[in-house]
Design an enzyme around this catalytic site. Structure first.
Site, PDB file in Angstrom:
ATOM      1  N   LYS A   4      15.993  20.275 -12.920  1.00  0.00           N
ATOM      2  CA  LYS A   4      15.282  19.009 -13.060  1.00  0.00           C
ATOM      3  C   LYS A   4      16.120  17.904 -13.693  1.00  0.00           C
ATOM      4  O   LYS A   4      16.862  18.130 -14.631  1.00  0.00           O
ATOM      5  CB  LYS A   4      14.013  19.199 -13.909  1.00  0.00           C
ATOM      6  N   HIS A  30       0.830  -1.215   0.000  1.00  0.00           N
ATOM      7  CA  HIS A  30       0.000   0.000   0.000  1.00  0.00           C
ATOM      8  C   HIS A  30       0.869   1.272   0.000  1.00  0.00           C
ATOM      9  O   HIS A  30       0.419   2.320   0.462  1.00  0.00           O
ATOM     10  CB  HIS A  30      -0.921   0.051   1.232  1.00  0.00           C
ATOM     11  N   GLU A  54       9.130   6.747 -17.213  1.00  0.00           N
ATOM     12  CA  GLU A  54       7.760   7.194 -17.449  1.00  0.00           C
ATOM     13  C   GLU A  54       7.244   6.688 -18.795  1.00  0.00           C
ATOM     14  O   GLU A  54       6.084   6.289 -18.921  1.00  0.00           O
ATOM     15  CB  GLU A  54       7.698   8.717 -17.400  1.00  0.00           C
ATOM     16  N   SER A 104      14.620  19.616 -18.072  1.00  0.00           N
ATOM     17  CA  SER A 104      13.422  20.400 -18.341  1.00  0.00           C
ATOM     18  C   SER A 104      13.781  21.598 -19.190  1.00  0.00           C
ATOM     19  O   SER A 104      14.854  22.186 -19.023  1.00  0.00           O
ATOM     20  CB  SER A 104      12.827  20.867 -17.008  1.00  0.00           C
TER      21      SER A 104
END
Lengths: 463, 463, 463, 463
Positions: C283, C156, C290, C277
């Protein structure tokens, strides 16, 4: 030119990683939207005093030159162009020099790509609507020619009641009208500008978003910067609209495939929309319709792909979202090819009215038999039961339903009189269904007028 | 009572076939819609002169009695009740006698079930909207309390720029606002009456469909009888709207699951919305949110189920369409359980503002460093590169970005002055993003007013 | 050259229809399979006495020349080449003359394309298996290095019990092992030859299918000609195997995205597998992961596309089946790009063992506390309850669980003695879980041996 | 009884949250598996010395009593029973007292539910296989009776070549044989025991997993505790196998729907497997087949649901996984109803051999005409073209292909001689396709023997 974001990195990107990451091979299609967005943004930067009018002029002129290169097919992608945004910025620098580096002020690829996608979808929906209207026109024309062409209406692929070919055509007309309606709703929700949301927190340079939106033809601006960069609802909704349209087309195709079979024989496709077999010389196959039917699969698959991709993504932008483009482009391309082919096939198909007529069977008037009894005062449920017994009787005797003798009818019920024979007239059955939306020629003509008005209205709005 | 359609059949239906065919176990939920439709239809039959006023009165009274039985949970399904339509008709006959057999005059289960389903969906969308608004209210309340609660904004689950918890809440507010908007469009398209289409060819008894529609609260009547009985667009569209809503909820859930982890620690769920472990005594699990996230799967699955079922179906009604109900009911039930739970969890969650604040890292202001240079006239692209080098430098020295010395800044670029330190203020960074939709408290307050107005407007229309 | 099937047609194919119908733009990838199939078929024709040995020699030689053209990238597609089959036959005629017209004797594109697809899939599965094994090797190497690297295990997304990074790596190893196993089953079912089924009824010229199959490396021949030409199970199954593999990769990616966040900080990706970025200089985004996660969407979408396309298709071949190719190619291409990137990212990622260690929290030993009581004879359910109360007590006092005093423990239960402190040792907790598959270093080392043996075995079979 | 996990909680669970969270309403179906697992686990605890033999005896006896209650339908669910595991444990405590609290020692619901699900799926696949074999038997019986029953074979729903009804039946036989094969592979992968994995890290009490597995009939134990509790591959794979089976059934259903239409008229369903219309008395609808076809939608939807739910889930167990059960149960229930109905419909359908025969058209022998020329030495491509011209000629003259005069044949090509008429014999055409898998009676009889042997083999293994 180095990467847009290389400052903090020391090692080179792995070659396969670069291939996985780069999107230029498919997002190059956004070039027109990207240049439009950048042009408007350059002007907005000038209005906000972040660049001079002269600099804005240079940027706009450079962008115009790039647009011309794309339009002429002369734009050359370079190996380091990650995506359409970097490709345009790279080329802009080549043309106008360092001032190009000012264009991205306060803008992120996150709000830029969202803006490009919305501009692109807005245009794509216009094209879709026009392609849909061409199919609807073809249906309307066939309907006009066949208001009195009788054919069996089917439920469960079993002959049910007589209808006309016009009614069949118009059923699909209205199905597609709902698709147009849905695309319009989607276009309204798409036409909201994310530009000015920056990477996720909003533009810090006081850009006037309202004017920017107006210039780009958006009717509203996004209300929340996080939502603006991470929202792909418009893609999912457009893909759903395409998928449901695809389902409609698959039904139309299924009907036409069945109707063009030897067993039905209701229509014949033009040779221009059929193909042959490499082995069987006699074959004339409805390949176009089978492909239309089959493509419902990929349209539904593309929708599933994007919904599944979005599932569980945390706020705000995630690179997963780059996966929105290929399914979208595929669905749009699929429809922009199948819709014109379908319009062509509908416009050129030949209706075999006599085969349709020959497929009408008196048993299809069993409902009229029941209605005959209703008109004589019997409750419908009892009338239905008696008509069913008549069908069973005729079948057991190997007779058509209209071949039962007067005595046989009377034996079934005293309510049957000699005039029961008048029921066995297919045109009369059709004429009786004269309610709004019914199959009677009068009702169908009213429907045709509605349909024509609807179409005129849509075409007027589009132009 | 015998089957509605037994007249032409000789053999009995196979028992398993009956079980497969019967839909009463799930379509019993349509009882209210079915009775409403039949009541209006009885009146229409009287208006058309097909039954007497007295007969209509008997039918209406009988139907009212059945409605009362259902409402009181006293209606008893019989083994021969195939579906809700036959169950109601069977019971009606028990109550009012043979006149019950007149109710089905000119009506088919094909137009009846389509009417029932549309009435049902119309109501369901009203409930959904209200459940959605409750979640939006919860988000609005949290947003109001946290206009100045700073937290990291993420892209790619990497800390990106400072935002506020209010902005995060409102991002989801607007996402759900689009869902409400879509349900409204769907409701408009659903609110069209198929009754009067008969089995497929239209009603032959001159029923006044316009008056009938008005009585049932429909805003329009279907234009084509074939389309009317075979159209399940409204189910597919509603399922899509539910699926996309489910995707939104899965994203919200994902964020909350991450934020409630020990690593983030941004929020704590009320014990009322968390559960424990049967093995590990210390566990407090965000089960509610995991179920919300997981249920996106079934919502997408239900949509796939119906689109796939409809694919390739020939005109007009086919029994496959009976498969529209269970996925629809499941999606509606799923949402009518998860939305209130979500509203409760949002209303009771505890925001750990200091954990959020502690997660802010000066490197998240690297964009502000670049903007500092932009304000000193550097092209953004160059400014971005220099800021990136500053990040790399700090990292290589094991320093936070705000710990670089003035000399180190100057070595990077002469444009850095002593006032670079003023950049390292998270609240200032947030304040600067003051554009429409931006994260500044001023912009967020404007956004809050918009959101509140939107909500009031929707609630007013619903009531 | 005219169309393969033009004899009975009078009108030309519509240009858009041709574009819709032609598959050469994607099925050109089948060239190697098509030529292999035709070469073997030419020999079979000679064996059956339908062509002379000399003719067979000419055909085989011509096909070899075409293969060389393809291999060298010199094959030129002509506008009339509908698909790879007609392209090869057209070119063959150009090279060897009219004898080319004999190659299609008794063969149809229906059995030909099914054969090509099976040959292609068979090869593709070999590549997939090898790419998968590379990812498994990377996992195995990381596991070997981290048998004692403690980290929190999560359920969880809540800290549950201490585990080791090796155990985490191996969990994914076995997941992928099941994928390899599934691909092997699919390969077995794919490796059945349809050639000889003709269009649908079987070859009428006494072709020896067994020898033909042997020559092409098939292990069996199809048993029914109708099934042979209309079966796309192997495509659907392969797409499912890819989709489930994609789901596994999405889970691995999700973990790595979370672990590379600032909040977890367990791993750092090599710069070679991360990107920056365009706006935010600091970043470093896990884009590769992803994209891997996002691509699960398209893999599931492709599966949905093909299952939906096949749904409801009548026997036997229908043109809809041409829609099997693009989803298949897309899934294979997706995996052949993502798997090597993933292997690279795994091989080069840096494990931050101290961050992992720091994330261990004594509350994660609450289960060990309960087990302590079990070892003293308490029923587990009671022990669990007492440990839970200890957690609640510590929390209410703002203490870590291991900071409760001996008295506090005793107050909770007389069964707690001073040695309760010995429980608070993460390595001991891990050591205790020494069952097969457990997290203890001893059990993990046994598991590593199993995994290595499994991998050796697969690689041996593949070579 | 309090919750299993309540120790660290202070507030009550919200009522709707409880409803969302509880799974007893659907996982109660796992009762038999749950009791079997617990019984074996009690014995394992005794073997490991964690409980006494006497205690184990008490537990086993108590579980036996609960099993009897379930079997007799006497088990009463209590409001606090979250799921089947807690329900059984609660009841066990009522029967045997506090010793019940020892059963969960070292076990978590995570490994318990995974074990239950695998036991359940294993049994379900056995039932499925047996239901599938019944359908295959029906197909085999029909095939045996119709080895010489000629009918048109179709491609593209266009008459292609003559085949026999036996060949059509057997095509579906082999399709389903692959389904059985897939279920067997899935069963093998399912039959691996996760019990002993604990919550995620492995059992700390030295449970002997090998003996435990043997007792429960598992052929292997899971190798990794994290994977063991988070793996739902077996559910996804089973759902895929069901979905692909559903696609097969949808194709069979589509054929039977078409064949039972008035236009084809090839088969007549028994009244036991058809239904009527509430409006149209003559209708006899193939509802069973339409439902079979339509249910492919939900089977694909259930697969999509589970794959999407699993996408992106982090290691290890997450509550989302509770969503695996309802789709699984629904797919299994769907098939366990549709398969027997299908078997019944196939066993009782009436084949109208003369309608099939009458649908044969000499143009379907155009391929035989081309083959005639091939046997006279023409290249097939030229022969195909000439046969195509013959078809066009006959069509233009309004003649059947066998009605062309000798002169007309000769005009087309000198290779046509008087014996061209011998080609126009449907039985001869079928006889010629005598290759393995071909449609000739001899080949079909060989195929029948293969099919019968296959079926015997499967049935023997199942028993």
């Amino acid at each position: 030119m180095a990467k847009l974001w290389g400052g903090r990195f020391s090692a080179e990107t792995d070659a396969l990683m670069k291939q996985l990451n780069d999107s230029i091979r498919f997002d190059i299609r956004l070039w027109e939207a990207d240049i439009a967005g950048s042009t408007a943004y350059a002007r907005a930067l000038a209005r906000a005093g972040l660049i001079t009018r002269r600099e804005a002029g240079q940027l706009v002129k450079g962008l115009r030159a790039i647009r011309a290169e794309f339009a002429a097919g002369r734009f050359v992608v370079q190996p380091d162009d990650e995506d359409i945004h970097t490709a345009v910025e790279r080329r802009l620098k080549e043309i106008v020099g360092d001032v190009a580096g000012k264009l991205h002020t306060g803008r992120s690829r996150n709000d830029q790509v969202a803006t490009d996608m919305r501009l692109f979808c807005r245009d794509a929906m216009r094209t879709l609507r026009s392609d849909l209207c061409a199919v609807q026109s073809a249906l309307l024309n066939q309907a006009r020619a066949h208001v009195r062409t009788l054919m069996p209406g089917y439920t469960h692929v079993q002959r049910a009641q007589p209808i006309t070919f016009a009614q069949w055509c118009l059923a699909y007309f209205w199905m597609l009208a709902r698709d147009v309606d849905r695309f319009q709703d989607c276009a309204r929700r798409t036409n909201v500008m994310p530009l000015g949301a920056g990477a996720l927190a909003g533009n810090p340079f006081g850009i006037d978003r309202a004017t920017l939106a107006q210039e780009l033809g958006f009717v509203a601006v996004s209300q929340n910067s996080l939502d603006a960069v991470s929202d792909r609802d418009f893609v999912a909704e457009l893909l759903f609209d395409c998928a449901l349209l695809g389902v409609h087309l698959s039904r139309l195709a299924e009907d036409l495939i069945l109707y063009s079979s030897a067993e039905f024989g209701f229509i014949t496709f033009s040779d221009a929309y059929a193909t042959g077999s490499s082995l069987m010389p006699q074959k004339k196959n409805p390949d176009a319709m089978e492909l239309v039917r089959g493509k419902a699969g990929r349209l539904i698959g593309n929708l599933t792909a994007v919904l599944t991709m979005l599932k569980g993504l945390p706020m705000s932008y995630n690179k997963d979202m780059q996966e929105d483009k290929e399914p979208l482009f595929d669905s749009l391309d699929t429809l922009s090819l199948t819709l014109p082919v379908l319009a062509g096939a509908l416009n050129t198909l030949c209706v075999n009215a006599e085969r349709m007529r020959a497929a009408l069977d008196p048993a299809m008037l069993a409902t009229d038999v029941a209605e005959y009894l209703v008109r004589r005062g019997l409750p419908f449920r009892e009338a239905h039961h008696l008509a069913g017994r008549a069908v069973a009787l005729a079948e057991s005797k190997g007779l058509r339903l209209d071949q039962l003798s007067e005595q046989e009818w009377r034996n079934l019920s005293e309510h049957f009189a000699a005039d029961i024979q008048s029921v066995f007239d297919f045109a009369r059955s059709v004429d009786l269904r004269d309610v709004v939306g019914g199959v009677s020629p009068r009702a169908v003509r009213a429907q045709l007028r509605q349909a024509a008005a609807w179409l005129r209205n849509v075409l007027r709005r589009s132009s």
